[in-house]
Design a protein around this motif. Sequence first.
Motif, PDB file in Angstrom:
ATOM      1  N   GLY A  23       0.915  -1.370   0.238  1.00 12.26           N
ATOM      2  CA  GLY A  23       0.143   0.066   0.311  1.00 12.26           C
ATOM      3  C   GLY A  23       0.607   1.426   0.556  1.00 12.26           C
ATOM      4  N   HIS A  24       2.407   0.965   0.235  1.00  9.13           N
ATOM      5  CA  HIS A  24       2.855   2.516   0.098  1.00  9.13           C
ATOM      6  C   HIS A  24       4.397   2.753   0.228  1.00  9.13           C
ATOM      7  CE1 HIS A  24       3.211   7.357   1.085  1.00  9.13           C
ATOM      8  NE2 HIS A  24       4.523   6.740   1.709  1.00  9.13           N
ATOM      9  N   ASN A  25       4.776   3.054  -0.475  1.00 10.44           N
ATOM     10  CA  ASN A  25       6.239   3.038  -0.471  1.00 10.44           C
ATOM     11  C   ASN A  25       7.651   4.560  -0.624  1.00 10.44           C
ATOM     12  OD1 ASN A  25       7.627   2.889  -2.932  1.00 10.44           O
ATOM     13  ND2 ASN A  25       6.597   1.716  -3.383  1.00 10.44           N
ATOM     14  N   THR A  77      -3.797   4.025   3.616  1.00  9.55           N
ATOM     15  CA  THR A  77      -2.514   2.994   3.180  1.00  9.55           C
ATOM     16  C   THR A  77      -1.635   2.118   3.847  1.00  9.55           C
ATOM     17  OG1 THR A  77      -1.906   4.883   2.320  1.00  9.55           O
ATOM     18  CG2 THR A  77      -2.884   4.549   0.638  1.00  9.55           C
ATOM     19  N   HIS A  78      -1.145   3.374   5.000  1.00 12.25           N
ATOM     20  CA  HIS A  78      -0.193   2.856   5.853  1.00 12.25           C
ATOM     21  C   HIS A  78      -0.684   3.700   7.380  1.00 12.25           C
ATOM     22  CE1 HIS A  78       0.815   6.607   4.346  1.00 12.25           C
ATOM     23  NE2 HIS A  78       2.021   7.282   4.504  1.00 12.25           N
ATOM     24  N   SER A  79      -1.354   2.950   7.780  1.00 11.56           N
ATOM     25  CA  SER A  79      -1.294   3.499   9.458  1.00 11.56           C
ATOM     26  C   SER A  79      -2.213   1.325   9.646  1.00 11.56           C
ATOM     27  CB  SER A  79      -2.693   3.736   9.443  1.00 11.56           C
ATOM     28  OG  SER A  79      -2.995   4.987   8.506  1.00 11.56           O
ATOM     29  N   VAL A  87      -3.463  15.350   2.433  1.00 13.81           N
ATOM     30  CA  VAL A  87      -2.342  16.229   2.742  1.00 13.81           C
ATOM     31  C   VAL A  87      -1.714  14.970   3.217  1.00 13.81           C
ATOM     32  CG1 VAL A  87      -3.743  17.191   4.580  1.00 13.81           C
ATOM     33  CG2 VAL A  87      -3.630  15.379   5.411  1.00 13.81           C
ATOM     34  N   TRP A  88      -0.603  15.118   3.399  1.00 16.51           N
ATOM     35  CA  TRP A  88       0.394  14.813   3.996  1.00 16.51           C
ATOM     36  C   TRP A  88       0.498  15.076   5.715  1.00 16.51           C
ATOM     37  CZ3 TRP A  88       5.602  16.590   6.588  1.00 16.51           C
ATOM     38  CH2 TRP A  88       5.725  15.291   7.337  1.00 16.51           C
ATOM     39  N   SER A  89       1.365  15.462   6.542  1.00 12.46           N
ATOM     40  CA  SER A  89       1.114  15.506   7.831  1.00 12.46           C
ATOM     41  C   SER A  89       0.592  17.264   7.667  1.00 12.46           C
ATOM     42  CB  SER A  89       1.670  14.732   9.593  1.00 12.46           C
ATOM     43  OG  SER A  89       1.746  13.630   9.152  1.00 12.46           O
ATOM     44  N   SER A 141      -5.148   7.975   5.143  1.00 15.05           N
ATOM     45  CA  SER A 141      -3.674   8.438   6.287  1.00 15.05           C
ATOM     46  C   SER A 141      -2.851   8.999   6.512  1.00 15.05           C
ATOM     47  CB  SER A 141      -2.491   6.570   5.717  1.00 15.05           C
ATOM     48  OG  SER A 141      -2.708   5.777   5.727  1.00 15.05           O
ATOM     49  N   HIS A 142      -2.259  10.024   7.370  1.00 16.66           N
ATOM     50  CA  HIS A 142      -2.264  11.341   7.401  1.00 16.66           C
ATOM     51  C   HIS A 142      -3.432  12.169   7.684  1.00 16.66           C
ATOM     52  CE1 HIS A 142       2.273  10.626   6.688  1.00 16.66           C
ATOM     53  NE2 HIS A 142       1.705   9.763   6.057  1.00 16.66           N
ATOM     54  N   LEU A 143      -4.333  12.106   7.531  1.00 16.83           N
ATOM     55  CA  LEU A 143      -5.034  13.040   7.461  1.00 16.83           C
ATOM     56  C   LEU A 143      -5.497  12.795   9.544  1.00 16.83           C
ATOM     57  CD1 LEU A 143      -7.156  14.743   5.728  1.00 16.83           C
ATOM     58  CD2 LEU A 143      -8.572  13.104   5.761  1.00 16.83           C
ATOM     59  N   PRO A 194      -1.720   9.157  16.196  1.00 13.06           N
ATOM     60  CA  PRO A 194      -2.195  10.203  15.503  1.00 13.06           C
ATOM     61  C   PRO A 194      -1.899   9.609  14.378  1.00 13.06           C
ATOM     62  CG  PRO A 194      -0.473  11.557  16.874  1.00 13.06           C
ATOM     63  CD  PRO A 194      -0.396  10.489  17.583  1.00 13.06           C
ATOM     64  N   ARG A 195      -1.064   8.929  14.183  1.00 12.28           N
ATOM     65  CA  ARG A 195      -1.556   8.678  12.759  1.00 12.28           C
ATOM     66  C   ARG A 195      -1.596   7.037  12.350  1.00 12.28           C
ATOM     67  NH1 ARG A 195      -0.468   7.469   9.212  1.00 12.28           N
ATOM     68  NH2 ARG A 195       1.378   6.725   7.898  1.00 12.28           N
ATOM     69  N   ASN A 196      -1.675   7.175  13.790  1.00 10.24           N
ATOM     70  CA  ASN A 196      -3.069   4.831  13.410  1.00 10.24           C
ATOM     71  C   ASN A 196      -4.371   5.501  13.433  1.00 10.24           C
ATOM     72  OD1 ASN A 196      -0.537   3.707  13.068  1.00 10.24           O
ATOM     73  ND2 ASN A 196      -0.406   3.259  15.327  1.00 10.24           N
ATOM     74  N   ILE A 212      -0.006  10.078  -4.531  1.00 10.92           N
ATOM     75  CA  ILE A 212       0.751  11.234  -4.742  1.00 10.92           C
ATOM     76  C   ILE A 212       0.990  11.963  -2.442  1.00 10.92           C
ATOM     77  CG2 ILE A 212       0.823  14.345  -4.456  1.00 10.92           C
ATOM     78  CD1 ILE A 212       0.585  13.711  -7.660  1.00 10.92           C
ATOM     79  N   GLU A 213       1.274  12.006  -2.227  1.00 13.13           N
ATOM     80  CA  GLU A 213       1.223  12.432  -0.655  1.00 13.13           C
ATOM     81  C   GLU A 213       1.053  13.343  -0.268  1.00 13.13           C
ATOM     82  OE1 GLU A 213       4.692   9.997   1.522  1.00 13.13           O
ATOM     83  OE2 GLU A 213       2.677   9.424   3.286  1.00 13.13           O
ATOM     84  N   GLY A 214       0.218  14.756   0.274  1.00 16.85           N
ATOM     85  CA  GLY A 214      -0.090  15.178   0.668  1.00 16.85           C
ATOM     86  C   GLY A 214      -0.238  16.505  -0.741  1.00 16.85           C
TER      87      GLY A 214
END
Length: 362
Positions: free
Chosen positions: A11-13, A235-237, A168-170, A214-216, A246-248, A141-143
């Motif tokens: 799901g994510h790299n 995708t990655h939590s 968003v990213w963080s 993830s990240h929201l 908070p990422r989880n 696209i992450e963010g």
Amino acid sequence: MPERTIPVFDGHNDTLTKIRRGGPDSQQSFLERSELGHMDLLRAREGGLAGGFFAIFTSSPGYEWVVGELLDRDGEVVSGGWSVPLPPKLERRIATSWTLSVMSDLFRLEAESDGELEVVRTVADLQRCLAEGTFAVILHIEGAESIDRNLEALDVFYEAGLRSLGPVWSRPTIFGHGVPFDFPRSPDTGCGLTAAGARLVRRCNELGVLIDLSHLNEKGFWNVARISDAPLVATHSCAWSLCPTPRNLTDEQLDAVGESDGVVGINYAVGFLRADGNESGEVVTPVTEIVRHARYVVDRIGVDHVALGSDFDGATIPDDLGDVRDLPRLIEAFRDAGFEEKEIEQIAYRNWIRVLEQTWRA
Ligand SMILES: [Zn+2]
């Protein structure tokens, strides 16, 4: 007799970021072999990685990742806690320029791979790649800093192959607010999506672009849950109840993912796995920590809603997963924990295919 290898779709790299930062040599070495980071094409094949979501992430100029102390409301240091100050909003022109460069890296890799790597745009593409053994890449696209308020860039990126997007990213964007990298902390850290963020979600639904949660932050999560007509996907939590970063995702968020027929890609980052949140990599973290989170989410919302989201090349991962070549150890750890072959196949790749069938327009 060794059990057969189950392919993994991931799901994510952050491998494209690693490649871009490493320059042209790093591109070539991805197709040949490198010792850099967690992954290249040959090591991916050795580990049974069939492909995954490849993130394009723009870092903020001059920003440094510095882990510091977490303070409580009274300004007292929280024992065992940590906090990473986030950069402010990123200028769009910086994100656009970087995003186009990294996209061009990916398309060049595809062109030079001699048919070994393909950027997939439909579920049929993905299934053909899995059947033929072609390494399948989903452009993510992450963010969404490279996307304008009128979403014109989204249409262009979609035509180019974008099929997954994190609003968003963080750090904050014009679309919403991300979670800070603090431990321990609730994901309910502020306001939700903006009006532009709500439009972004609707347009992603129309186009068939997966929206990554993830990240929201939590209010943003619930906004997407209300607006989106697609399954909810992180995708990655991991599970917040087991590791309160908070990422989880909290139990209520997990329930919403399950009810929407969505999926959670379990992240391999030690700081999101360990109960004590220790992200330093200085204490040993076994691969069974990934299985522990998977088990928790399976027990909570069912095996149809659990997948993998490694964060390869973007995180410190468990010690016995040196890199992508060790994925069979993870599969073995699922077996040792009593998961059946059919369940492991679902977690390893089938759930991703189902969710993409329900999300993409083709
Ligand atoms: Zn991420």
